[in-house]
Design a protein around this motif. Structure first.
Motif, PDB file in Angstrom:
ATOM      1  N   GLU A  22       0.769  -1.236   0.002  1.00 35.19           N
ATOM      2  CA  GLU A  22      -0.013  -0.026   0.116  1.00 35.19           C
ATOM      3  C   GLU A  22       0.784   1.250   0.003  1.00 35.19           C
ATOM      4  N   LEU A  23       1.982   1.214   0.793  1.00 35.27           N
ATOM      5  CA  LEU A  23       2.813   2.270   0.750  1.00 35.27           C
ATOM      6  C   LEU A  23       3.660   2.489  -0.722  1.00 35.27           C
ATOM      7  N   VAL A  24       3.983   1.577  -1.077  1.00 33.46           N
ATOM      8  CA  VAL A  24       4.741   1.499  -2.562  1.00 33.46           C
ATOM      9  C   VAL A  24       3.923   2.082  -3.424  1.00 33.46           C
ATOM     10  N   GLU A  25       2.672   1.619  -3.445  1.00 34.59           N
ATOM     11  CA  GLU A  25       1.538   2.124  -4.479  1.00 34.59           C
ATOM     12  C   GLU A  25       1.190   3.409  -4.352  1.00 34.59           C
ATOM     13  N   GLN A  26       1.576   4.213  -3.241  1.00 35.99           N
ATOM     14  CA  GLN A  26       1.236   5.707  -3.017  1.00 35.99           C
ATOM     15  C   GLN A  26       2.483   6.351  -3.625  1.00 35.99           C
ATOM     16  N   LEU A  27       3.635   5.835  -3.800  1.00 38.24           N
ATOM     17  CA  LEU A  27       4.618   6.931  -4.224  1.00 38.24           C
ATOM     18  C   LEU A  27       4.556   7.537  -5.318  1.00 38.24           C
ATOM     19  N   PRO A  28       4.985   8.642  -5.362  1.00 38.42           N
ATOM     20  CA  PRO A  28       5.093   9.488  -6.752  1.00 38.42           C
ATOM     21  C   PRO A  28       6.120   9.080  -7.639  1.00 38.42           C
ATOM     22  N   PRO A  29       5.936   8.993  -8.808  1.00 35.45           N
ATOM     23  CA  PRO A  29       7.095   8.499 -10.106  1.00 35.45           C
ATOM     24  C   PRO A  29       8.198   9.512  -9.733  1.00 35.45           C
ATOM     25  N   THR A  30       8.146  10.550  -9.310  1.00 30.62           N
ATOM     26  CA  THR A  30       9.447  11.499  -8.988  1.00 30.62           C
ATOM     27  C   THR A  30       9.377  12.275  -8.069  1.00 30.62           C
ATOM     28  N   LEU A  31      10.665  12.511  -7.254  1.00 28.81           N
ATOM     29  CA  LEU A  31      10.810  13.427  -6.229  1.00 28.81           C
ATOM     30  C   LEU A  31      12.001  14.254  -6.284  1.00 28.81           C
ATOM     31  N   ARG A  32      11.862  15.474  -5.710  1.00 31.65           N
ATOM     32  CA  ARG A  32      12.938  16.323  -5.517  1.00 31.65           C
ATOM     33  C   ARG A  32      13.394  16.096  -4.082  1.00 31.65           C
ATOM     34  N   LEU A  33      14.730  15.434  -3.997  1.00 34.99           N
ATOM     35  CA  LEU A  33      15.183  15.496  -2.837  1.00 34.99           C
ATOM     36  C   LEU A  33      16.390  16.713  -2.395  1.00 34.99           C
ATOM     37  N   ASN A  34      16.151  17.051  -1.011  1.00 33.58           N
ATOM     38  CA  ASN A  34      17.191  17.970  -0.540  1.00 33.58           C
ATOM     39  C   ASN A  34      17.978  17.458   0.283  1.00 33.58           C
ATOM     40  N   SER A  47      20.105  20.147  -4.587  1.00 33.42           N
ATOM     41  CA  SER A  47      18.912  19.125  -4.454  1.00 33.42           C
ATOM     42  C   SER A  47      18.815  18.280  -5.959  1.00 33.42           C
ATOM     43  N   ILE A  48      18.415  17.092  -5.873  1.00 32.19           N
ATOM     44  CA  ILE A  48      18.352  16.266  -6.855  1.00 32.19           C
ATOM     45  C   ILE A  48      17.075  16.039  -7.272  1.00 32.19           C
ATOM     46  N   ASP A  49      16.722  15.650  -8.477  1.00 36.09           N
ATOM     47  CA  ASP A  49      15.269  14.946  -8.920  1.00 36.09           C
ATOM     48  C   ASP A  49      15.686  13.436  -9.026  1.00 36.09           C
ATOM     49  N   VAL A  50      14.798  12.616  -8.522  1.00 39.13           N
ATOM     50  CA  VAL A  50      14.794  11.250  -8.281  1.00 39.13           C
ATOM     51  C   VAL A  50      13.419  10.718  -8.960  1.00 39.13           C
ATOM     52  N   SER A  51      14.109   9.659  -9.745  1.00 39.73           N
ATOM     53  CA  SER A  51      12.838   8.874 -10.627  1.00 39.73           C
ATOM     54  C   SER A  51      12.712   7.665  -9.411  1.00 39.73           C
ATOM     55  N   ILE A  52      11.490   7.395  -9.276  1.00 35.35           N
ATOM     56  CA  ILE A  52      10.787   6.462  -8.214  1.00 35.35           C
ATOM     57  C   ILE A  52      10.371   5.246  -9.154  1.00 35.35           C
ATOM     58  N   GLU A  53      10.923   3.877  -9.070  1.00 30.93           N
ATOM     59  CA  GLU A  53      10.325   2.906  -9.667  1.00 30.93           C
ATOM     60  C   GLU A  53       9.777   2.102  -8.802  1.00 30.93           C
ATOM     61  N   THR A  54       8.491   1.717  -8.705  1.00 29.54           N
ATOM     62  CA  THR A  54       8.103   0.607  -7.710  1.00 29.54           C
ATOM     63  C   THR A  54       7.595  -0.811  -8.339  1.00 29.54           C
ATOM     64  N   ARG A  55       7.677  -1.506  -7.335  1.00 22.39           N
ATOM     65  CA  ARG A  55       7.132  -3.022  -7.562  1.00 22.39           C
ATOM     66  C   ARG A  55       6.708  -3.679  -6.317  1.00 22.39           C
ATOM     67  N   VAL A  56       5.509  -4.349  -6.544  1.00 20.26           N
ATOM     68  CA  VAL A  56       5.109  -5.145  -5.503  1.00 20.26           C
ATOM     69  C   VAL A  56       5.703  -6.660  -5.695  1.00 20.26           C
ATOM     70  N   LEU A  57       6.336  -7.217  -4.716  1.00 20.90           N
ATOM     71  CA  LEU A  57       6.811  -8.466  -5.010  1.00 20.90           C
ATOM     72  C   LEU A  57       5.847  -9.408  -4.640  1.00 20.90           C
ATOM     73  N   SER A  58       6.022 -10.673  -5.165  1.00 24.38           N
ATOM     74  CA  SER A  58       4.980 -11.894  -4.829  1.00 24.38           C
ATOM     75  C   SER A  58       5.740 -12.529  -3.713  1.00 24.38           C
ATOM     76  N   VAL A  59       4.960 -13.067  -2.524  1.00 27.15           N
ATOM     77  CA  VAL A  59       5.454 -13.570  -1.575  1.00 27.15           C
ATOM     78  C   VAL A  59       5.626 -15.194  -1.906  1.00 27.15           C
ATOM     79  N   ASP A  60       6.713 -15.361  -2.791  1.00 25.78           N
ATOM     80  CA  ASP A  60       7.154 -16.806  -3.006  1.00 25.78           C
ATOM     81  C   ASP A  60       8.821 -16.773  -3.353  1.00 25.78           C
ATOM     82  N   GLU A  61       9.106 -17.687  -4.117  1.00 30.97           N
ATOM     83  CA  GLU A  61      10.441 -17.660  -4.465  1.00 30.97           C
ATOM     84  C   GLU A  61      10.825 -16.774  -5.823  1.00 30.97           C
TER      85      GLU A  61
END
Length: 176
Positions: A22-34, A47-61
């Motif tokens: 739920e937290l991962v799905e709420q993240l924006p695709p980019t952020l500006r970090l100070n 400050s830098i611009d950061v690209s955020i890639e998110t993945r929800v992993l399956s709970v298995d191997e």
């Protein structure tokens, strides 16, 4: 632009939801970090611009090896943050050690249940970022450092990721 990968996990066991996904799905695709250490520096860091890639992993191997496989295939991120669910924790924990051990008290979502076995037999792995200095910062929420990511999928994923980072860094002549 710096690239950061943030992962969470799907629900598992008796959980109908998993706060990490739920937290991962709420993240924006980019952020500006100070610069969080700006007050301690004698010079300015932009400050830098950061690209955020998110993945929800399956709970298995497959989920526990998804990121390490991507790293082994040449994918690269400037930072990787795995977020998990700790049923007994009251505050967020920053894990600093991945145990070379898997001991699943419940089966994963594909029915795999490994009891007290090494993941590789090559020993525990520590994170390579300066987490101690993070704790010196004034965070808006309480958190703690931990050396126990458990022995379920969170630990297995962290272990496999650190192992792949070490292997790819060594083959490139870099250090982790």
């Amino acid at each position: 632009m710096a690239r950061i990968l943030v992962t969470g996990f799907e629900p598992f066991g008796s959980h109908q939801r998993n706060i990490s996904s739920e937290l991962v799905e709420q993240l924006p695709p980019t952020l500006r970090l100070n610069d969080p250490w700006a007050e301690l520096r004698q010079h300015t860091v932009e400050s830098i611009d950061v690209s955020i890639e998110t993945r929800v992993l399956s709970v298995d191997e497959a989920g526990s090896t998804e990121i390490s496989s991507a790293l082994n295939q040449g994918h690269y991120w400037d930072a990787i943050l795995h977020i998990g669910l700790c049923e007994s924790c009251l505050i967020p924990r920053i894990e600093t050690l991945a145990q070379d051990r898997i001991n699943m008290r419940i089966p994963d979502n594909k029915g795999r249940q490994i009891m007290d076995k090494p993941i590789t037999g090559q020993g525990d792995l520590s994170v390579t970022v300066p987490v101690q200095s993070w704790m010196a910062q004034g965070w808006p929420i309480e958190c703690e450092l931990s050396i126990d990511a458990g022995t379920y999928l969170c630990n297995e994923t962290l272990y496999r990721t650190l192992s792949a980072l070490s292997a790819t860094s060594n083959s490139n002549g870099n250090t982790t």
